[in-house]
Write a protein that holds these residues in place. Structure first.
Motif, mmCIF file in Angstrom:
data_model
loop_
_atom_site.group_PDB
_atom_site.id
_atom_site.type_symbol
_atom_site.label_atom_id
_atom_site.label_comp_id
_atom_site.label_asym_id
_atom_site.label_seq_id
_atom_site.Cartn_x
_atom_site.Cartn_y
_atom_site.Cartn_z
ATOM 1 N N GLU A 59 0.825 -1.204 0.000
ATOM 2 C CA GLU A 59 0.000 0.000 0.000
ATOM 3 C C GLU A 59 0.865 1.261 0.000
ATOM 4 O O GLU A 59 0.575 2.233 -0.708
ATOM 5 N N ASP A 60 1.952 1.240 0.788
ATOM 6 C CA ASP A 60 2.834 2.400 0.839
ATOM 7 C C ASP A 60 3.553 2.625 -0.495
ATOM 8 O O ASP A 60 3.743 3.765 -0.932
ATOM 9 N N LEU A 61 3.979 1.540 -1.124
ATOM 10 C CA LEU A 61 4.618 1.675 -2.430
ATOM 11 C C LEU A 61 3.634 2.210 -3.457
ATOM 12 O O LEU A 61 3.963 3.056 -4.290
ATOM 13 N N ARG A 62 2.405 1.722 -3.402
ATOM 14 C CA ARG A 62 1.390 2.151 -4.363
ATOM 15 C C ARG A 62 1.035 3.628 -4.183
ATOM 16 O O ARG A 62 0.800 4.350 -5.160
ATOM 17 N N SER A 63 0.997 4.090 -2.961
ATOM 18 C CA SER A 63 0.630 5.482 -2.691
ATOM 19 C C SER A 63 1.810 6.436 -2.821
ATOM 20 O O SER A 63 1.633 7.653 -2.848
ATOM 21 N N PHE A 91 4.676 -11.932 -4.809
ATOM 22 C CA PHE A 91 4.939 -10.778 -3.952
ATOM 23 C C PHE A 91 5.947 -9.836 -4.617
ATOM 24 O O PHE A 91 5.786 -8.611 -4.580
ATOM 25 N N ALA A 92 6.977 -10.388 -5.242
ATOM 26 C CA ALA A 92 7.967 -9.563 -5.929
ATOM 27 C C ALA A 92 7.310 -8.762 -7.053
ATOM 28 O O ALA A 92 7.568 -7.565 -7.220
ATOM 29 N N PHE A 93 6.445 -9.437 -7.812
ATOM 30 C CA PHE A 93 5.753 -8.724 -8.890
ATOM 31 C C PHE A 93 4.825 -7.660 -8.325
ATOM 32 O O PHE A 93 4.728 -6.555 -8.879
ATOM 33 N N ALA A 94 4.159 -7.969 -7.217
ATOM 34 C CA ALA A 94 3.255 -6.990 -6.611
ATOM 35 C C ALA A 94 4.009 -5.745 -6.156
ATOM 36 O O ALA A 94 3.492 -4.617 -6.247
ATOM 37 N N MET A 95 5.241 -5.925 -5.662
ATOM 38 C CA MET A 95 6.055 -4.778 -5.250
ATOM 39 C C MET A 95 6.400 -3.908 -6.459
ATOM 40 O O MET A 95 6.301 -2.668 -6.408
ATOM 41 N N VAL A 96 6.807 -4.554 -7.549
ATOM 42 C CA VAL A 96 7.139 -3.806 -8.765
ATOM 43 C C VAL A 96 5.909 -3.082 -9.293
ATOM 44 O O VAL A 96 5.946 -1.904 -9.654
ATOM 45 N N ASP A 97 4.792 -3.797 -9.319
ATOM 46 C CA ASP A 97 3.544 -3.220 -9.827
ATOM 47 C C ASP A 97 3.131 -2.018 -8.983
ATOM 48 O O ASP A 97 2.734 -0.968 -9.518
ATOM 49 N N ALA A 98 3.229 -2.152 -7.668
ATOM 50 C CA ALA A 98 2.834 -1.062 -6.781
ATOM 51 C C ALA A 98 3.770 0.132 -6.935
ATOM 52 O O ALA A 98 3.328 1.292 -6.870
ATOM 53 N N ALA A 99 5.063 -0.123 -7.147
ATOM 54 C CA ALA A 99 6.029 0.969 -7.288
ATOM 55 C C ALA A 99 5.752 1.807 -8.532
ATOM 56 O O ALA A 99 6.026 3.002 -8.559
ATOM 57 N N ILE A 100 5.200 1.175 -9.560
ATOM 58 C CA ILE A 100 4.887 1.904 -10.798
ATOM 59 C C ILE A 100 3.730 2.864 -10.575
ATOM 60 O O ILE A 100 3.722 3.982 -11.090
ATOM 61 N N GLY A 101 2.755 2.436 -9.780
ATOM 62 C CA GLY A 101 1.641 3.301 -9.443
ATOM 63 C C GLY A 101 0.544 3.308 -10.484
ATOM 64 O O GLY A 101 0.693 2.812 -11.599
ATOM 65 N N SER A 102 -0.594 3.883 -10.101
ATOM 66 C CA SER A 102 -1.731 4.041 -10.999
ATOM 67 C C SER A 102 -2.403 5.381 -10.682
ATOM 68 O O SER A 102 -2.996 5.510 -9.604
ATOM 69 N N PRO A 103 -2.262 6.381 -11.549
ATOM 70 C CA PRO A 103 -1.551 6.353 -12.834
ATOM 71 C C PRO A 103 -0.049 6.188 -12.640
ATOM 72 O O PRO A 103 0.456 6.360 -11.537
ATOM 73 N N VAL A 104 0.634 5.844 -13.724
ATOM 74 C CA VAL A 104 2.075 5.616 -13.647
ATOM 75 C C VAL A 104 2.753 6.874 -13.122
ATOM 76 O O VAL A 104 2.520 7.971 -13.627
ATOM 77 N N ARG A 105 3.562 6.698 -12.093
ATOM 78 C CA ARG A 105 4.200 7.868 -11.487
ATOM 79 C C ARG A 105 5.257 8.462 -12.414
ATOM 80 O O ARG A 105 5.991 7.737 -13.081
ATOM 81 N N SER A 106 5.346 9.767 -12.397
ATOM 82 C CA SER A 106 6.270 10.455 -13.302
ATOM 83 C C SER A 106 7.725 10.225 -12.928
ATOM 84 O O SER A 106 8.607 10.351 -13.766
ATOM 85 N N GLU A 131 -2.410 -0.006 -19.208
ATOM 86 C CA GLU A 131 -2.163 1.233 -18.471
ATOM 87 C C GLU A 131 -0.675 1.487 -18.290
ATOM 88 O O GLU A 131 -0.194 2.613 -18.482
ATOM 89 N N VAL A 132 0.078 0.459 -17.924
ATOM 90 C CA VAL A 132 1.520 0.635 -17.717
ATOM 91 C C VAL A 132 2.218 0.918 -19.047
ATOM 92 O O VAL A 132 3.109 1.775 -19.126
ATOM 93 N N ALA A 133 1.801 0.204 -20.098
ATOM 94 C CA ALA A 133 2.423 0.415 -21.409
ATOM 95 C C ALA A 133 2.197 1.840 -21.896
ATOM 96 O O ALA A 133 3.138 2.530 -22.316
ATOM 97 N N ILE A 134 0.955 2.303 -21.839
ATOM 98 C CA ILE A 134 0.643 3.646 -22.333
ATOM 99 C C ILE A 134 1.207 4.708 -21.399
ATOM 100 O O ILE A 134 1.830 5.677 -21.842
ATOM 101 N N GLY A 135 1.003 4.525 -20.095
ATOM 102 C CA GLY A 135 1.449 5.523 -19.139
ATOM 103 C C GLY A 135 2.948 5.719 -19.163
ATOM 104 O O GLY A 135 3.443 6.859 -19.134
ATOM 105 N N SER A 136 3.714 4.622 -19.213
ATOM 106 C CA SER A 136 5.164 4.754 -19.247
ATOM 107 C C SER A 136 5.613 5.420 -20.541
ATOM 108 O O SER A 136 6.546 6.228 -20.546
ATOM 109 N N TRP A 137 4.937 5.109 -21.644
ATOM 110 C CA TRP A 137 5.280 5.741 -22.922
ATOM 111 C C TRP A 137 4.974 7.235 -22.893
ATOM 112 O O TRP A 137 5.780 8.059 -23.344
ATOM 113 N N LEU A 138 3.835 7.606 -22.351
ATOM 114 C CA LEU A 138 3.481 9.026 -22.266
ATOM 115 C C LEU A 138 4.467 9.806 -21.413
ATOM 116 O O LEU A 138 4.710 10.994 -21.646
#
Length: 460
Positions: A59-63, A91-106, A131-138
């Motif tokens: 949750e902290d990584l996501r926020s 769990f490792a993937f969840a950490m990576v996913d949360a670190a990226i954020g939604s929307p993808v963090r700048s 979302e990750v593909a488009i957001g990271s590209w933007l």
């Protein structure tokens, strides 16, 4: 070599094999320099601590309350069960996913995004992948593990002209207009032609909430300015036409001229003819508005440009230098009937087309020279002036050809019917083509009021 001395090397090899299952033949993910351990690390206690507080950590990584940096060194251990950590791939993937954020963090780094596409388990929602593909590209982040990206080693995916494949353009634009992505795209305009094109499309779309023609006029000249001649020009025409459309805005013709400064007829062989035709039509409207400019030099330049249908046929400086600042010039659009007709003598044409300047050949110079004769108030020849320059060497060669070979001799001509006026009379243009760039079907000689001269040999 003793067994102990192999441990640091083995640790590096093991980590590389864990990180590169799908990109072994493509790109290397670059991690911080601390990866060069002196001995194989033990991440057991750190992996256990992360697991115990996994819900709070995710949750902290996501926020964004926690930075992902301190966890980079244990994520791969959790993913593969190395460094004395229990394997917890989800769990490792969840950490990576949360670190990226939604929307993808700048401020997200490239490598968590790459790990996301390498590690995503079967069943990952397509909407999240998109979302990750488009957001990271933007945001200009490299998503090189994504099958729709065109990133490659040694080349910044951000600078390439593409949009993520496998996603709808409507979805990309829907994310682009979100405040989070829009502000970043605005601040970074000029770096990503694929994204910048969409940005301009939103600005000129009257149905978009981001419709802003003033901003479009400001940004369009910056659109991939270093490489405009590879099929990227239609969007510039779209913007120029939008800001001169009276149905949308008071026409900004000077803004359109700044956007279309790349245009000159017949000088862009890799641009489709319809694009040239649209640009030409818009330039005509620009020149027509300049005809009524209170500055006589501006109106004169517009008249000459209309005659030559070329924005570079601006004779202001040339005529000012030749005739003086306050001289009124009558500009004719064709050879007048009161002058003897120029002879289309094949011998004369052959002598001209066989006379490619030696200095131009040595320097591998080519180009188009447009020129004309100015007659003085008494009707006598005054000077030969260049309206469109191809450089000093070719300009002087064109003038020399006119004054030496044209028949009747231009310096002996007398113009009647315009007593007391300076009069400009156009001559055929000269096109000097380099042998390795001659358009198909182009032949030496006089065609369509243009004398074509093709480089016979390059002298080294």
């Amino acid at each position: 070599m003793c067994k102990q001395s192999l441990r640091p090397f083995a640790a590096i090899v093991a980590l590389a094999s864990m990180l590169m299952p799908s990109l072994a033949a493509a790109c290397t993910i670059t991690f911080p320099a601390e990866i060069r351990w002196q001995e194989e690390p033990d991440h057991r206690s750190q992996c256990r601590a992360a697991w115990r507080e996994r819900d709070t950590l995710i949750e902290d990584l996501r926020s964004g309350a926690r930075d992902f940096g301190p966890y980079w060194h244990i994520v791969t251990s959790l993913r593969d069960g190395s460094k004395n950590c229990r394997q917890r791939s989800d769990f490792a993937f969840a950490m990576v996913d949360a670190a990226i954020g939604s929307p993808v963090r700048s401020n997200v780094a490239d490598w968590p995004i790459q790990l996301f596409f390498q590690w995503k388990p079967h069943g990952t929602p397509a909407s999240r992948i998109e979302e990750v593909a488009i957001g990271s590209w933007l945001l200009g982040r490299a998503a090189q593990g994504y099958e729709g990206s065109n990133g490659s080693c040694g080349v910044s995916a951000y600078s390439l002209d593409y949009t993520p494949e496998g996603v709808s353009p409507a979805r990309i634009r829907a994310m682009l207009v979100q405040e989070h992505y829009w502000n970043q795209a605005h601040d970074q305009f000029g770096n990503n032609p694929g994204r910048d094109r969409l940005f301009l499309q939103e600005l000129i779309d009257p149905n978009s909430d981001r419709h802003n023609l003033n901003l479009a006029a400001e940004l369009a000249p910056k659109f991939y300015a270093r490489d405009r001649l590879r099929g990227r020009l239609p969007i510039l025409l779209d913007v120029a036409e939008a800001i001169t459309d009276p149905a949308q805005t008071p026409p900004d013709y000077e803004g359109a001229a700044r956007i279309l400064d790349w245009y000159t007829p017949r000088s862009q062989p890799n641009i489709d003819e319809p694009i040239n035709a649209r640009a030409d039509a818009l330039w005509v409207r620009v020149w027509q508005t300049r005809l009524s400019d209170p500055d006589p030099q501006v109106s004169l330049a517009a008249r000459l440009a209309l005659l030559r249908r070329d924005p570079n046929a601006n004779a202001n400086a040339i005529l000012e230098e030749s005739l003086g600042l306050d001289t009124n010039v009558t500009v004719l659009d064709s050879w007048p009937e009161t002058l003897p007709a120029l002879r289309e003598d094949n011998r004369i044409i052959h002598r001209i087309t066989d006379n490619y300047p030696t200095r131009a050949m040595r320097r591998h110079l080519g180009g188009r020279v447009e020129l004309g004769i100015v007659f003085g108030p008494n009707g006598a020849f005054h000077s030969t002036v260049i309206l469109r320059s191809a450089g000093d060497v070719l300009d002087r060669a064109a003038i020399r050809n006119v004054e030496r070979y044209f028949r009747p001799r231009v310096k002996q001509l007398m113009l009647t019917g315009f007593e007391g006026e300076y009069v400009y009379v156009p001559l055929p243009a000269f096109e000097y083509w380099l042998r390795d760039s001659v358009p198909e079907g182009r032949q030496p000689g006089l065609q369509d009021d243009v004398i074509t001269i093709i480089e016979p040999l390059r002298l080294d």
